[in-house]
Each structure stands twice: as structure tokens, then as C-alpha cells.
Design an enzyme around this catalytic site. Structure first.
Site, PDB file in Angstrom:
ATOM      1  N   ARG A  29      12.433  -8.547   2.994  1.00  0.00           N
ATOM      2  CA  ARG A  29      12.980  -8.284   4.389  1.00  0.00           C
ATOM      3  C   ARG A  29      13.483  -9.757   5.058  1.00  0.00           C
ATOM      4  NH1 ARG A  29       7.526  -7.407   8.386  1.00  0.00           N
ATOM      5  NH2 ARG A  29       6.710  -9.553   7.697  1.00  0.00           N
ATOM      6  N   LYS A 193     -13.593  -4.117  -3.723  1.00  0.00           N
ATOM      7  CA  LYS A 193     -14.116  -5.502  -4.253  1.00  0.00           C
ATOM      8  C   LYS A 193     -13.836  -6.660  -3.489  1.00  0.00           C
ATOM      9  CE  LYS A 193      -9.826  -6.209  -5.975  1.00  0.00           C
ATOM     10  NZ  LYS A 193      -9.117  -7.401  -5.736  1.00  0.00           N
ATOM     11  N   ASN A 258      -9.367 -13.891  -1.910  1.00  0.00           N
ATOM     12  CA  ASN A 258     -10.865 -13.640  -1.327  1.00  0.00           C
ATOM     13  C   ASN A 258     -11.978 -14.495  -1.649  1.00  0.00           C
ATOM     14  OD1 ASN A 258     -10.008 -10.906   0.302  1.00  0.00           O
ATOM     15  ND2 ASN A 258      -9.211 -10.743  -1.788  1.00  0.00           N
TER      16      ASN A 258
END
Length: 337
Positions: A29, A193, A258
Site C-alpha cells: 500500500r 503457537k 515471538n
């Protein structure tokens, strides 16, 4: 020609991978970024294949590509689909690579439940006329894909032609695609997860060893399966490549956002400090909030999820959470077979 919607690290890696087999349109974008990518043919530290062309028009990518891989953050997925939907037709195939959930705001006084929470395939169904939908699941660390390291992935769909078309686009000498009909299971495994990876990273940041990390991962897998069973899917996807494979990968690698987020937190940094310095979102943070709501809704015994939530959002001390989990009265080791 195939289209990839989303120019983040994973979307770019997938576009570059597909480009070894066929021409690819990569949507962003950001018009200036599109211009830069096409001028330099370099993005996020990766030299792009000659078959990759960046564009800034959803209409154009839908008109030129019958197969689309939407790979944008879960919090932006529905708004992206609303923008893309007017340009889609029933002949399109969509294989999303987003690992997370979409949440509809509950009415005043109403608790969040399953009716408020959607997987990305459900969002596609709600927002478009597309029927043939698939999910690109893990293990898919973008950096390793960019580096050309050998790996495998799973495309899950109720339609064989979606799996086969995905294989045609992605299969290569160093990237193998497995097929699965367990669409919901693959989506849940891919999302959940990430929360376990946060916890594994925290243990790493505290300097703890592999014994307790292995315990967290295996008990975390149990919790993922508990969510899946409550939401209507079988353990099959969770014990395959999209489940335990992706979980081990994400919960042990420094290349996982993460795991890295959790590790920095375990090392003493605050959530705000980590967020301010990470270029891309750690999806597990958002997923953890949603998982907590689902656990309450289904009345699930998921102590790792509950403790992680309290550490992240209620300022529970990490040491207190670990002590609680070590004393938690698990009845049996494996209870999902």
C-alpha cells in the site's frame, strides 16, 4: 501469474520463492516503497528475483492474478479484504499466510466468545465471493526462506485444487509443500503457537535450560490441542508439520519475532521498550489476548496461556508464573489421543 498481498518479511520471502517458478506481483500500500523496490530490486535485505514486480493497486493484482497469497498482519486482515473484495470473483483462489485471529467487538455487557472470533479463512468467506480458500502454514521463518535454507510448509484447504495450485507456485528444490484438508486445525496451530513461543523466549531470556523449554513446548502443544478440540477440529493438524513442526521452529529460534520478544522480556526489557524497537509485530501478543478470552469462554484448563496472559497484561512476576506452572497438578502426560 501469482499475486502476493503484503510486502513484510514473510510476504516478500514468499514472493521471491514463487518467482523461481513464475512471475509474481507483490502488492504494497506504500507507493514510495513500490517505486523503490522496482528501482533497486532489493527489499528487507533481500535481492529480489527478476520475476518480482511490485505494484500499488489491489484492482490490478486481482485482475492479473487468479491466485493470491494475502500475507498481512491479522489486525489489518479484514480491512484489507474489504478493500480487495470488490475486485474478486468466484474463480479466484486465495491462500492466506496470516497467523492470528480477527475479533468482532462484542456488544455492551457481552463477553467475547467464539461468535466474535474468526480465522483468516472465515474472514475471506465473510468479506468476499471467493470459495476456494487455503492456509499457508509453517514452519516458515522468513529469514531462513530468504537465505535459501531447505524447509517445508503446509497448505491446508478443503479443495484439492487449492493445494495443488499452491504446490505449483511454491515447490522448489529447497522448499517442499505438504497438503492437508485440516484447514481450521492448521489455522489454529499457526496462531496459537506464537503464544507458546513468547513463553519459550522468556525462559531463554532468564537463562533457563532446554529441559524446562521442552516441558513448556510439550505442555503448550497440549493446550493448543485443547483449543482445537473445543473449536471443533481434531488433533491431526497439531501433531504434524503445521503444528508441532511450526511450534518447535517458532519457540526455539532467534529468527522468530515471538521468541525474540519473549527473550528480551525475560532479559529485563519492558513490553513498551521492545515494541518500540521491533520493526514488525509479534503476533503472539495480540493472539494471547484472544486465546485468554477463548479459554474463559470454553472453560479450558490451559495454565500456560493463563499465566502468560497475566505476565503480559496483569504485571504478574515471571518467577511467580514459573513457580505456579511447576506446581500445577497435571493428571496425565498425554490426554488428547
Amino acid at each position: 501469474m501469482t499475486g502476493v498481498i503484503g510486502s513484510g518479511s514473510f510476504g516478500t520471502a514468499i514472493a521471491n520463492l514463487i518467482a523461481t517458478n513464475e512471475p509474481v506481483l507483490l502488492y504494497s500500500r506504500n507507493a514510495k516503497l513500490v517505486e523503490k523496490i522496482n528501482k533497486t530490486h532489493h527489499h528487507l535485505g533481500l535481492d529480489l528475483h527478476d520475476n518480482v514486480l511490485a505494484i500499488n493497486s489491489l484492482q490490478e493484482i486481482a485482475e492479473r492474478c487468479n491466485v493470491l497469497f494475502p500475507i498481512v498482519p491479522s489486525g489489518s486482515f479484514r480491512s484489507m479484504m474489504k478493500d480487495l473484495s470488490p475486485h474478486l470473483h468466484p474463480y479466484h483462489l486465495l491462500i492466506h499466510g496470516t497467523k492470528g485471529f480477527d475479533v468482532k467487538e462484542p456488544q455492551e455487557g457481552e463477553k467475547i466468545g467464539r461468535k466474535h472470533i474468526r480465522t483468516m479463512s472465515e474472514v475471506i468467506q465473510e468479506e468476499s465471493v471467493v470459495v476456494r480458500i487455503g492456509c499457508l502454514s509453517g514452519p516458515n521463518l522468513a529469514k531462513e526462506i530468504m537465505d535459501g535454507q531447505p524447509t517445508a510448509t503446509v497448505i491446508a484447504s478443503h479443495f484439492k485444487e487449492v493445494v495443488e495450485r499452491g504446490k505449483t507456485a511454491l515447490n522448489s528444490r529447497r522448499f517442499q509443500v505438504f497438503g492437508s484438508a485440516e484447514l481450521l486445525g492448521a489455522e489454529l496451530a499457526g496462531a496459537l503457537k506464537n503464544t507458546i513461543a513468547l513463553g519459550s523466549g522468556i525462559l531463554g531470556g532468564l537463562g533457563m535450560g532446554k529441559n524446562i523449554q521442552a516441558l513448556l513446548i510439550t505442555r503448550g502443544l497440549n493446550e493448543m490441542i485443547s483449543f482445537g478440540k473445543a473449536m471443533g477440529t481434531t488433533p491431526r493438524a497439531f501433531v504434524g508439520t503445521a503444528g508441532i513442526g511450526d511450534l518447535i521452529c517458532t519457540a526455539t529460534s532467534e529468527d522468530s519475532r515471538n521468541f525474540t520478544f519473549g527473550k528480551r522480556m525475560g532479559s529485563g526489557e519492558t513490553i513498551e521498550e521492545i515494541k518500540a524497537s521491533m520493526p514488525e509485530l509479534a503476533e503472539g501478543l495480540r493472539t494471547l489476548k484472544i486465546a485468554k478470552e477463548l479459554a474463559d469462554y470454553y472453560k479450558l484448563h490451559v495454565p500456560i496461556t493463563q499465566m502468560l496472559y497475566r505476565v503480559m497484561y496483569e504485571e504478574l512476576k515471571i518467577e511467580t508464573a514459573i513457580e505456579f506452572l511447576m506446581r500445577y497438578p497435571y493428571d496425565v502426560d498425554v490426554d488428547f489421543l
